[in-house]
Scaffold this motif. Structure first.
Motif, PDB file in Angstrom:
ATOM      1  N   ALA A  95      33.054 -13.499  -3.152  1.00 22.15           N
ATOM      2  CA  ALA A  95      34.317 -13.595  -4.065  1.00 22.15           C
ATOM      3  C   ALA A  95      34.211 -13.560  -5.542  1.00 22.15           C
ATOM      4  CB  ALA A  95      35.352 -14.380  -3.532  1.00 22.15           C
ATOM      5  N   GLU A  99      38.804 -15.723  -7.667  1.00 21.31           N
ATOM      6  CA  GLU A  99      39.541 -15.419  -6.357  1.00 21.31           C
ATOM      7  C   GLU A  99      39.462 -16.641  -5.421  1.00 21.31           C
ATOM      8  OE1 GLU A  99      38.795 -10.805  -5.905  1.00 21.31           O
ATOM      9  OE2 GLU A  99      37.153 -11.792  -5.542  1.00 21.31           O
ATOM     10  N   THR A 206      40.146  -3.986   7.163  1.00 19.13           N
ATOM     11  CA  THR A 206      40.931  -3.888   5.753  1.00 19.13           C
ATOM     12  C   THR A 206      41.169  -2.605   5.381  1.00 19.13           C
ATOM     13  OG1 THR A 206      39.864  -5.982   5.324  1.00 19.13           O
ATOM     14  CG2 THR A 206      40.884  -4.784   3.462  1.00 19.13           C
ATOM     15  N   LEU A 231      34.422 -10.611   0.652  1.00 19.92           N
ATOM     16  CA  LEU A 231      35.873 -10.570   0.556  1.00 19.92           C
ATOM     17  C   LEU A 231      36.144  -9.619  -0.597  1.00 19.92           C
ATOM     18  CD1 LEU A 231      37.046 -14.318   1.857  1.00 19.92           C
ATOM     19  CD2 LEU A 231      36.605 -12.323   3.006  1.00 19.92           C
ATOM     20  N   HIS A 232      35.813  -9.927  -1.746  1.00 19.45           N
ATOM     21  CA  HIS A 232      36.032  -9.050  -3.001  1.00 19.45           C
ATOM     22  C   HIS A 232      35.962  -7.467  -2.598  1.00 19.45           C
ATOM     23  CE1 HIS A 232      37.315  -8.034  -6.910  1.00 19.45           C
ATOM     24  NE2 HIS A 232      36.125  -6.940  -6.842  1.00 19.45           N
ATOM     25  N   GLY A 235      38.179  -5.655  -0.046  1.00 16.35           N
ATOM     26  CA  GLY A 235      39.686  -5.590  -0.496  1.00 16.35           C
ATOM     27  C   GLY A 235      40.638  -6.608   0.207  1.00 16.35           C
ATOM     28  N   ASP A 237      43.160  -8.939   1.318  1.00 15.65           N
ATOM     29  CA  ASP A 237      44.285  -9.694   0.497  1.00 15.65           C
ATOM     30  C   ASP A 237      44.081 -11.236   0.337  1.00 15.65           C
ATOM     31  OD1 ASP A 237      46.112  -7.539  -0.217  1.00 15.65           O
ATOM     32  OD2 ASP A 237      45.794  -7.075   2.030  1.00 15.65           O
ATOM     33  N   HIS A 260      42.912 -12.196  -3.413  1.00 13.21           N
ATOM     34  CA  HIS A 260      42.254 -10.929  -4.149  1.00 13.21           C
ATOM     35  C   HIS A 260      42.758 -10.975  -5.547  1.00 13.21           C
ATOM     36  CE1 HIS A 260      40.443  -7.198  -4.974  1.00 13.21           C
ATOM     37  NE2 HIS A 260      39.672  -7.198  -4.340  1.00 13.21           N
ATOM     38  N   GLU A 261      41.676 -10.402  -6.546  1.00 13.46           N
ATOM     39  CA  GLU A 261      42.494 -10.485  -7.883  1.00 13.46           C
ATOM     40  C   GLU A 261      43.421  -9.747  -8.066  1.00 13.46           C
ATOM     41  OE1 GLU A 261      39.285  -9.488 -10.795  1.00 13.46           O
ATOM     42  OE2 GLU A 261      39.033  -7.764  -9.749  1.00 13.46           O
ATOM     43  N   LYS A 262      43.517  -8.521  -7.296  1.00 14.73           N
ATOM     44  CA  LYS A 262      44.590  -7.672  -7.325  1.00 14.73           C
ATOM     45  C   LYS A 262      46.155  -8.270  -7.375  1.00 14.73           C
ATOM     46  CE  LYS A 262      44.125  -6.083  -2.936  1.00 14.73           C
ATOM     47  NZ  LYS A 262      43.280  -5.248  -1.869  1.00 14.73           N
TER      48      LYS A 262
END
Ligand code: PLP
Length: 419
Positions: A95, A99, A206, A231-232, A235, A237, A260-262
């Motif tokens: 990650a 994150e 995912t 994980l990053h 994607g 969550d 996640h950064e989103k």
């Protein structure tokens, strides 16, 4: 690799093992007769690194010497102490640094994540989990369903393997999403199932879930420090994990969390506390909450430093070895172990762990006869028995050896013919 079941073969493998020196860095529990146990319970409680005492004592000493000043002037200041774990956590989780965060405990984090990520409405309210998930996870998701006023029986989907199979097939998860995806709000699986040891295809799951606008979270209790995670890229969550299993941080130690950064700047609802507030003005004690725009924004409290110190001690070993080397040895150990078990002439035991696995192998005892487990326990094996009929064995690459497995195999071979 060509295996054979001689003791010499196991000793040779240990000799060639680039990680063989690491066992020395751990306290191995002793049997009553003074010999080392055959410890295969790192999936339940990892062993104590010898350097843990030093790390924890440093904080005790600074507390004694400095009192409250330790927040800023300890050798490792307590105010940002959790940040000292960030780099290592990001490598273990695959990650970005923003994150991951060390906070609370696993089940508490799972609830906090569901506060933000399980937002059911009249048409989309279901949660998917493994049928044989760890009970705490089932309690957590069920109570969230009820908290939102839904009914567990019609809202919780429990993933089962096909009849006669032990692992859940990814294609069956896909079918489920095609059939019921519009009603599913969250899929929350153990990245590595605690019972069977099955590793789920987190990337594929995912992907297919997101195509249906389903939120995806993973419980990585049995994955963190055991398998490669990304994980990053995948994607995902959110994810949560504890650190006292493969991450060797001691009983009940602080857990990890991934967001996640989103989602960092989203206005998802969350349960807030002062440690999640903007660090710049946290101590001006403002009344309006202003979240940190990273995973740290989900923190509640100032964390227990003694526990974080123990985690740091262990993570320093992971940093040195790296997950690639670790998983390479893990694969060799479990393949060798699976070979050895296959040579035992009996129909009383069966490996139920599929090839998609980390280091754990789960052995089903056909007649559910717990005497088999009691027999190996008396002979110095530390494993665990899961009702109704499974012995879980986790050969941990940092401190288990090929000869450990060979000794275990000898004991088990004796056990199946004598009890
Ligand atoms: C070990 C484990 C837990 C334990 O939860 P805590 O909150 O740390 O007590 C939860 N879920 C899974 C899948 C586990 O393996």
């Amino acid at each position: 690799m060509k295996y054979n079941k001689t003791k010499e073969f196991a000793l040779e493998q240990d000799e060639k093992d680039p990680l063989k020196g690491y066992r020395e860095q751990f306290h191995i529990p002793l049997q009553d007769n003074g010999e080392e146990c055959l410890y295969f319970c790192g999936n339940s409680l990892g062993l104590q690194p010898k350097k843990t005492g030093e790390y924890v004592n440093q904080e005790l000493e600074d507390w004694a010497k400095l009192g409250v000043e330790g927040h800023f002037h300890a050798q490792n200041p307590w105010m940002p102490y959790h940040e000292f774990l960030t780099d290592s956590f990001s490598r273990i989780a695959g990650a970005k640094k923003e994150e991951v965060v060390a906070m609370n405990t696993l089940t508490a984090n799972l609830h906090l994540m569901m506060v933000s990520f399980y937002r059911p409405n009249k048409s989309r309210y279901k949660i998917v989990i493994e049928a044989d998930a760890f009970p705490s996870d089932i309690y957590a998701v069920s109570s969230q369903i009820q908290f939102h006023g839904f009914d567990i029986a019609s809202s919780l989907i429990k993933l089962k393997p096909r009849a006669g199979e032990v692992a859940v097939r990814t294609e069956d998860i896909e079918t489920l999403m095609e059939q019921e995806g519009d009603a599913i709000a969250l899929i929350m699986l153990g990245g590595v199932n605690y019972y069977t040891g099955q590793v789920f295809d987190m990337a594929a799951i995912t992907d297919m879930a997101h195509k249906k606008d389903i939120v995806v979270g993973f419980d990585l209790a049995h994955a963190a420090g055991n398998i490669l995670l990304n994980l990053h890229e995948w994607g995902v969550d959110f994810a949560v994990w504890c650190t006292y299993k493969y991450l060797n941080s001691g009983p009940g130690s602080v857990a990890g969390c991934f967001v996640h950064e989103k989602h960092h700047k989203s206005n998802l609802p969350r349960f807030a506390g002062w440690w999640g507030h903007n660090k710049e003005n946290r101590f001006k004690m403002p009344t309006d909450y202003e979240p940190i725009h990273t995973a740290e924004g989900w923190q509640l409290s100032n964390p227990p430093i003694l526990s974080l110190a123990a985690i740091r001690a262990s993570l320093s070993i992971f940093d040195e070895v790296g997950m690639e080397q670790l998983t390479a040895k893990s694969k060799q150990l479990s393949a060798y172990f699976s070979y050895l078990l296959g040579t035992i002439e009996t129909d009383r035991i069966e490996i139920i762990t599929p090839d998609q696995r980390g280091c754990q192998l789960s052995i089903r005892v056909k007649d559910s006869n717990k005497e088999l487990y009691d027999f190996i326990t008396k002979r110095g094996v530390v494993a665990d028995w899961r009702e109704p009929d499974v012995i879980r064995i986790a050969p941990v690459p940092l401190y288990n050896s090929f000869i450990d497995l060979h000794q275990f195999y000898k004991i088990l071979e004796e056990a199946v013919s004598s009890v």
